[in-house]
Design a protein around this motif. Sequence first.
Motif, PDB file in Angstrom:
ATOM      1  N   ARG A  78       7.539 -38.836 -10.742  1.00  0.00           N
ATOM      2  CA  ARG A  78       5.991 -39.510 -10.529  1.00  0.00           C
ATOM      3  C   ARG A  78       6.028 -40.544 -11.715  1.00  0.00           C
ATOM      4  N   GLN A 120       0.663 -44.118  -9.513  1.00  0.00           N
ATOM      5  CA  GLN A 120       1.098 -42.909  -8.157  1.00  0.00           C
ATOM      6  C   GLN A 120      -0.255 -43.185  -7.290  1.00  0.00           C
ATOM      7  N   GLU A 124      -2.918 -37.884  -7.020  1.00  0.00           N
ATOM      8  CA  GLU A 124      -2.069 -36.936  -7.989  1.00  0.00           C
ATOM      9  C   GLU A 124      -3.203 -37.387  -9.012  1.00  0.00           C
ATOM     10  N   SER A 160       6.569 -37.260  -7.046  1.00  0.00           N
ATOM     11  CA  SER A 160       5.051 -38.321  -5.943  1.00  0.00           C
ATOM     12  C   SER A 160       4.781 -37.745  -4.658  1.00  0.00           C
ATOM     13  N   ALA A 161       3.604 -38.301  -4.457  1.00  0.00           N
ATOM     14  CA  ALA A 161       2.816 -37.878  -3.422  1.00  0.00           C
ATOM     15  C   ALA A 161       4.275 -39.476  -2.661  1.00  0.00           C
ATOM     16  N   THR A 168       1.573 -31.042  -3.850  1.00  0.00           N
ATOM     17  CA  THR A 168       1.816 -32.136  -3.428  1.00  0.00           C
ATOM     18  C   THR A 168       2.737 -32.317  -1.952  1.00  0.00           C
ATOM     19  N   HIS A 194      -0.629 -31.029   0.241  1.00  0.00           N
ATOM     20  CA  HIS A 194      -0.992 -32.260   0.785  1.00  0.00           C
ATOM     21  C   HIS A 194      -1.073 -33.314   1.432  1.00  0.00           C
ATOM     22  N   LYS A 216      -6.755 -30.288  -2.978  1.00  0.00           N
ATOM     23  CA  LYS A 216      -6.298 -31.162  -2.287  1.00  0.00           C
ATOM     24  C   LYS A 216      -6.747 -31.559  -0.882  1.00  0.00           C
TER      25      LYS A 216
END
Length: 429
Positions: free
Chosen positions: A14, A19, A23, A33-34, A61, A64, A89
């Motif tokens: 991340r 981000q 997040e 990270s997404a 993550t 989601h 989420k």
Amino acid sequence: MNNGKNVLNYDAKRNFSSQEKIENWCQYYAGYSARFAKDVIRYADLNPDSIILDPWNGSGTTTHIANELGYLSIGVDLNPVAILIAKAKLVRFDDANQIAGLVYEICGRLKEKKLKIKKQYDPLDNWLNKKMVAQYRFLEGEILKHLATTGEKITFTPSSGKISNLASFLVFALIRAAKELAAIPSGSNPTWVKKTKFKNNIGDLADLWLSFVISMAQDIPVSTLNKALDSQILIGDSRKIPLEDNSIDFVLTSPPYCTRIDYAISTSFELCALSIDIKHKDFKEFRREIMGAPLVRPLKIYEPKEIWVNSVKKILNQIKNHPSKASSSYYYKTYWNYFSDCHESINEIDRVCKDDCNIFFVVQGSFYKEIYVDLPSLYKEMFENIGYSVEIISENLISHSLSQINVKSLPYRSLESMQKESVLHIRRI
């Protein structure tokens, strides 16, 4: 699969400065990270009916992003706090943005009501004054009364993992508001939680909760509008995944770090908000069962099992015979626990995956004193040992990690020492 070369040759960690908005709900250093999750799932080019699994789902993550991209997903985690955040989420854009009216109404009831301050102990007493605790429990109770009660008038608790995504969203927003008012001091290690010295807790919990609900609702991707995916977030153990054999098409996950991180302690405030008493003896047992925990399990035998891969046996032998204090006892046992969990979890992932399932692991190495625990290579060997092909498709150096926080460890290696974080692509042969 997309056959492009070096498609994922970048850092999966991340970057808090860039981000995605959602997040920011849970600022935690672990995981990926997404953006990375989105790229990996798109890279996989999955069928529309594919099911995606994360056996160490954490703050959600994977689930989601899978949900945002239109795939069914299943997230598994032992920590009920992780379950709550991951479910929050998954809330739909339209639901989150239409709930503010109910929240406003509940806040009005609190301001009109003369709350009775209860004398009995509440886990939140560790962080908030009695008046604030009473306000929190009233607001929580209103959420559950409206959104977590069955036709038989049974009300689910937030720690049960059985409340809806929308109820989870509201409870988590309430926890965030309460935690902000608790003003918990931050430290160098994100897994150490310092308690507040004074419990004056000045502020309006109801108004702050309402503001969190409104701002978090705006973070929900519009792409989830009117989607009704039946994704699941389950309380469960990676060593015994609560799924049927051959049911999963794709896995994206990051196993717990091999640095004796106390994941349970890092969520102490949230657990207390869920009415889980961190002073109770059961909490210690819960901490022990989380993979990578610093607590030793009360086992009679701590010998490497015959089926374990040789590299793991070698690392354990090096730790056991290291001259530093407690290497042959406490530290050896915590690493033994970790690698025991690794082998069991890998076998479970193998059990639930279909033959053509693709698996992606984000794995970071670590140090024990001057010994480098090359976790990416160890996971590679463990998967290869049960019939998988493993390719390390991305490798990045980590300049700052938990192993560098403890200054007592510095004499064992130079400051220039760097650790690797790798992305492993795993396929059954």
